[in-house]
Design an enzyme around this catalytic site. Structure first.
Site, PDB file in Angstrom:
ATOM      1  N   GLU A 175      36.048 -27.247  54.135  1.00 35.25           N
ATOM      2  CA  GLU A 175      35.905 -26.005  54.927  1.00 35.25           C
ATOM      3  C   GLU A 175      34.447 -25.832  55.348  1.00 35.25           C
ATOM      4  O   GLU A 175      33.843 -24.773  55.193  1.00 35.25           O
ATOM      5  CB  GLU A 175      36.365 -24.789  54.106  1.00 35.25           C
ATOM      6  CG  GLU A 175      37.803 -24.906  53.643  1.00 35.25           C
ATOM      7  CD  GLU A 175      38.321 -23.677  52.885  1.00 35.25           C
ATOM      8  OE1 GLU A 175      37.648 -22.622  52.910  1.00 35.25           O
ATOM      9  OE2 GLU A 175      39.387 -23.786  52.279  1.00 35.25           O
ATOM     10  N   HIS A 189      31.096 -23.951  52.210  1.00 39.85           N
ATOM     11  CA  HIS A 189      30.620 -22.808  53.004  1.00 39.85           C
ATOM     12  C   HIS A 189      29.138 -22.627  52.667  1.00 39.85           C
ATOM     13  O   HIS A 189      28.784 -21.951  51.702  1.00 39.85           O
ATOM     14  CB  HIS A 189      31.427 -21.547  52.671  1.00 39.85           C
ATOM     15  CG  HIS A 189      32.868 -21.660  53.050  1.00 39.85           C
ATOM     16  ND1 HIS A 189      33.282 -21.760  54.363  1.00 39.85           N
ATOM     17  CD2 HIS A 189      34.000 -21.721  52.303  1.00 39.85           C
ATOM     18  CE1 HIS A 189      34.602 -21.856  54.407  1.00 39.85           C
ATOM     19  NE2 HIS A 189      35.071 -21.848  53.172  1.00 39.85           N
ATOM     20  N   ASP A 225      31.041 -25.096  56.955  1.00 40.72           N
ATOM     21  CA  ASP A 225      30.330 -24.267  57.929  1.00 40.72           C
ATOM     22  C   ASP A 225      28.995 -23.879  57.305  1.00 40.72           C
ATOM     23  O   ASP A 225      28.820 -24.016  56.092  1.00 40.72           O
ATOM     24  CB  ASP A 225      31.141 -23.019  58.370  1.00 40.72           C
ATOM     25  CG  ASP A 225      31.645 -22.150  57.230  1.00 40.72           C
ATOM     26  OD1 ASP A 225      31.028 -22.133  56.149  1.00 40.72           O
ATOM     27  OD2 ASP A 225      32.667 -21.467  57.424  1.00 40.72           O
ATOM     28  N   GLU A 268      40.996 -22.406  44.589  1.00 37.24           N
ATOM     29  CA  GLU A 268      40.065 -21.446  43.960  1.00 37.24           C
ATOM     30  C   GLU A 268      40.535 -20.909  42.603  1.00 37.24           C
ATOM     31  O   GLU A 268      40.603 -19.703  42.404  1.00 37.24           O
ATOM     32  CB  GLU A 268      39.798 -20.288  44.938  1.00 37.24           C
ATOM     33  CG  GLU A 268      39.186 -20.777  46.237  1.00 37.24           C
ATOM     34  CD  GLU A 268      39.135 -19.714  47.340  1.00 37.24           C
ATOM     35  OE1 GLU A 268      39.447 -18.548  47.076  1.00 37.24           O
ATOM     36  OE2 GLU A 268      38.789 -20.068  48.481  1.00 37.24           O
TER      37      GLU A 268
END
Ligand code: 9MR
Length: 375
Positions: free
Chosen positions: A266, A237, A268, A161
């Protein structure tokens, strides 16, 4: 009949109630079996699973996933809470967990502005340390951690990030002190510590055109300098209305064209209302709880569950379409009850973002993935 099947019959005859996920798993193709020639299928693993307190969760992970990432225990705050003290207790157990199950182990994450212990970038008065001291600390941290798991951890999220949504550099402590140089330095230190390890850059909101361009530029710059970078990790995400499959695909293609593999790291997908449009996965975001923002505390209405499955299917169809480029698809948790989404950006909600429900049961999309992978 296999020993496992025999055992199940004996347990059933003795009146033992078995979790239905265990019954279902017998004789049924798992995600890792179905996807073995496509890409690695992984999940984040939490402390309860690592220490086998959530035994059913650990069993599910071992059956369905062939790659694992530590959800929290390899972050600098957990591993290296004080300058002269490391705590490898849980991360050692995490690596043993994966080795016992023959899973590919991924390290997350070496340099991240968040979950960063205070001592790393500031002195006792709270002032930024000098560039030279920060380089020394980064090198010492990266070398110690990467060497400890050399030959056991397949690849590392080296920097996490570092790019803003508009493509500029995040003004983190690392950036304030070293400027953009901290990124190539981190990749260099990681490579020196384990020349065999794969090295990744990982970030969220990767379907945004600005972020996409910024990450492409970074990858090209690292390559221009002759540094190793194997893949870009797209955190993924998602929500029910962002991103579009089309914009996401543009980023997969752009990263591959920059000369790296792509990892969905990641994944979801929340079904809950957002307090603000697209806040990515900024961990520091936080909003007050309101009843209206937690609409499904007792279960997900069928209509919404169906829409969720459909949308997840379209993303897995996209991943399979690009299986030559994508080397791993990693969920950010095994079951809905494990997800950070239940507590972010509003604490105490009930979300349904993952492939397995709170009873360790697969959602409809799991069968879709298994069938589609075998076509
Ligand atoms: O899921 C993680 C959650 O349990 C932690 O509280 C949080 C802060 O360490 O980090 C979450 O994982 C983040 C990941 O490490 C980096 N990308 C965003 C993820 C969700 O916040």
């Amino acid at each position: 009949m296999s020993t496992k099947e025999l055992l199940i019959i004996i347990l059933l005859m003795s009146g033992t109630v078995l979790p239905s996920s265990l019954i279902r798993a017998q004789g049924q193709t798992t995600l890792s079996e179905a996807l073995k020639d496509c890409f690695l299928i992984g999940t984040a693993v939490n402390e309860q699973q690592i220490i086998d307190k959530d035994t059913l969760g650990a069993q599910l992970i071992n059956r369905q996933f062939n790659a694992i990432v530590a959800e929290n225990c390899m972050k600098s705050q957990s591993l290296h809470p004080e300058e002269n003290r490391y705590d490898f207790g849980l991360s050692d157990r995490f690596v043993e967990f994966g080795e016992k199950n023959g899973q590919t182990i991924i390290g997350h994450t070496l340099i991240w502005h968040s979950q960063l212990p205070k001592w790393f970038c500031t002195d006792e008065e709270g002032n930024n340390i000098s560039p030279d001291i920060l380089k020394k600390r980064m090198k010492e941290h990266i070398t110690t951690v990467v060497k400890r798991y050399k030959g056991r951890v397949k690849g590392w999220d080296v920097v996490n990030e570092a790019i803003e949504d508009d493509g500029s550099f995040r003004k983190s402590k690392f950036y304030e002190i070293l400027g953009e140089e901290y990124i190539p330095l981190a990749f260099q230190y990681a490579h020196e510590a384990d020349p065999e390890a794969e090295l990744y850059y990982n970030d969220y909101s990767m379907a945004l055109p600005g972020k996409r361009a910024g990450v492409v530029k970074l990858v090209k710059e690292l390559k221009r300098r002759g540094l190793r970078i194997d893949a870009v990790g797209m955190q993924s995400h998602f929500s029910m209305n962002w991103p579009s499959v089309e914009e996401f695909e543009k980023s997969i293609i752009a990263f591959a064209e920059a000369g790296v593999k792509v990892m969905i790291t990641e994944l979801d997908m929340t079904v809950l209302p957002a307090p603000k449009h697209n806040i990515g996965a900024e961990v520091s975001a936080s909003f007050e709880y309101q009843r209206s923002m937690n609409p499904y505390p007792k279960g997900l209405p069928e209509k919404i569950a169906m829409a969720w499955n459909k949308r997840m299917e379209s993303f897995f169809a996209l991943f399979l379409k690009h299986k030559e480029i994508i080397s791993r698809v990693n969920l950010w948790g095994a079951t809905d009850k494990d997800s950070w989404r239940n507590n972010w950006p509003i604490k105490g909600r009930t979300d349904y973002p993952l492939l397995f429900d709170r009873n360790y049961q697969p959602k409809a999309v799991v069968d879709f993935i298994i069938q589609k992978a075998q076509e």
